[in-house]
Each structure stands twice: as C-alpha cells, then as structure tokens.
Design a protein around this motif. Structure first.
Motif, mmCIF file in Angstrom:
data_model
loop_
_atom_site.group_PDB
_atom_site.id
_atom_site.type_symbol
_atom_site.label_atom_id
_atom_site.label_comp_id
_atom_site.label_asym_id
_atom_site.label_seq_id
_atom_site.Cartn_x
_atom_site.Cartn_y
_atom_site.Cartn_z
ATOM 1 N N LEU A 16 34.636 29.225 -8.881
ATOM 2 C CA LEU A 16 35.506 30.150 -8.143
ATOM 3 C C LEU A 16 34.774 31.435 -7.771
ATOM 4 C CD1 LEU A 16 38.436 30.533 -7.140
ATOM 5 C CD2 LEU A 16 38.881 31.744 -9.287
ATOM 6 N N THR A 34 34.029 29.009 -13.847
ATOM 7 C CA THR A 34 34.398 27.616 -14.063
ATOM 8 C C THR A 34 35.029 27.471 -15.447
ATOM 9 O OG1 THR A 34 32.610 26.789 -12.664
ATOM 10 C CG2 THR A 34 33.514 25.239 -14.276
ATOM 11 N N THR A 70 36.803 25.783 -6.207
ATOM 12 C CA THR A 70 37.971 24.915 -6.167
ATOM 13 C C THR A 70 38.919 25.249 -7.306
ATOM 14 O OG1 THR A 70 36.599 23.127 -5.295
ATOM 15 C CG2 THR A 70 38.722 22.496 -6.199
ATOM 16 N N ARG A 72 42.300 23.424 -9.024
ATOM 17 C CA ARG A 72 43.221 22.281 -9.091
ATOM 18 C C ARG A 72 44.263 22.583 -10.144
ATOM 19 N NH1 ARG A 72 38.425 19.682 -8.472
ATOM 20 N NH2 ARG A 72 38.225 18.454 -6.585
ATOM 21 N N ASP A 77 44.648 19.857 -5.581
ATOM 22 C CA ASP A 77 43.763 20.905 -5.091
ATOM 23 C C ASP A 77 44.606 21.907 -4.305
ATOM 24 O OD1 ASP A 77 41.856 22.540 -3.939
ATOM 25 O OD2 ASP A 77 40.607 20.895 -3.217
ATOM 26 N N THR A 79 43.367 24.979 -3.481
ATOM 27 C CA THR A 79 42.413 25.976 -3.009
ATOM 28 C C THR A 79 42.681 26.440 -1.585
ATOM 29 O OG1 THR A 79 40.771 24.841 -4.376
ATOM 30 C CG2 THR A 79 39.959 26.504 -2.850
ATOM 31 N N ARG A 80 43.043 25.547 -0.712
ATOM 32 C CA ARG A 80 43.184 25.896 0.704
ATOM 33 C C ARG A 80 44.611 25.709 1.232
ATOM 34 N NH1 ARG A 80 38.970 28.124 -0.275
ATOM 35 N NH2 ARG A 80 36.945 27.164 -0.129
#
Length: 148
Positions: A16, A34, A70, A72, A77, A79-80
């Motif tokens: 991240l 992480t 990422t 989760r 996921d 992230t986006r």
C-alpha cells in the motif's frame, strides 16, 4: 494455529502506497505497507506522530484513494472501487482513531455512540437496541455500560 487453519485473511494489504503532491514536491506518507489480518485477530498501528498511521487507515477504508498497492477485504479487491461501490463495504469496516475525542463524543452515552452508525447505514430503528447490546457483549461490555 497456522494461517491455513484459521482460514483466509479478513483483510489483506499488499504494498500500500499513498503519496500527496504538495508545492515542494511529493510526500510519501505511506510507502509499501503489507500485512494480513485473519478472523479473530486485532492489529494496532503504533508509531511516532506523523509516521502515516492515520493515512494508512484512511487509505485502507478508501477515505483516500491509494497511490499504489492492493487492499482486499473479505476476499474482494476494494482498491479501485468507486465511492458508490464502496458503500456496502463501509458497513463492515471501521477505523478507530488514536484521539478518543476525535472518535467519541463525551456528551453521548456508550449506547448512543454504538447505535449512531446504524442510523447512517439505514438499519431499522427497532433493531438498534438489540444490535447494540449484542455488539457490546461481543467486546466484553455489560448492557448496563450502555448508559454511561
């Protein structure tokens, strides 16, 4: 107990990053964080003031869009995802800030504070009391603490 025995991580954060552009250039507030949190585990982010703890949390729950990496949550996921697509996920996430006065209103009872998100997320009002008592029991508080 091994990771396989506990099951899949509830939260997976991989690489991240959150950078901010300022007049003097780029500030790397979070750079390559992480970690995993398995069901039943608790994680506390500890560090000196300004090291990126709050930015890490805000980026994980998508109050800030990540620069990289990422996230989760429950295998999805996120992230986006768009802000609209994040709404159902936000009902299942919470960040507790280090400053209690930023998170807790001293004029509200414990019960009121626990029930406040229920109104925000459209939970029927007649369910609030039972849910609040179940949540308090889950974290080891007695129901009489609701009025404090």
């Amino acid at each position: 107990m091994t990771m396989e025995e506990k099951g899949a991580p509830m939260l997976e954060v991989v690489g991240l990053k959150k950078y901010f552009e300022v007049a003097a250039g780029t500030v790397r507030s979070v750079d390559g964080v992480t970690f995993d949190i398995l069901p039943g585990e608790t994680l506390g982010l500890v560090g000196e003031s300004g090291c990126g703890k709050t930015t890490t949390g805000r980026t994980i729950v998508r109050l800030y869009d990540p620069t990289g990496g990422t996230v989760r949550f429950m295998g999805q996921d996120i992230t986006r995802l768009s802000q609209g697509a994040m709404l159902p996920w936000r009902k299942r996430m919470q960040m507790i800030f280090q400053d209690p006065y930023a998170s807790l209103n001293p004029r509200m009872t414990v019960g009121d504070i626990v029930m406040e998100p229920m109104s925000i997320h459209g939970i029927p009002k007649d369910e609030w009391g039972d849910r609040m008592r179940r949540l308090m029991k889950l974290v080891g508080l007695n129901s009489e603490h609701a009025n404090r």
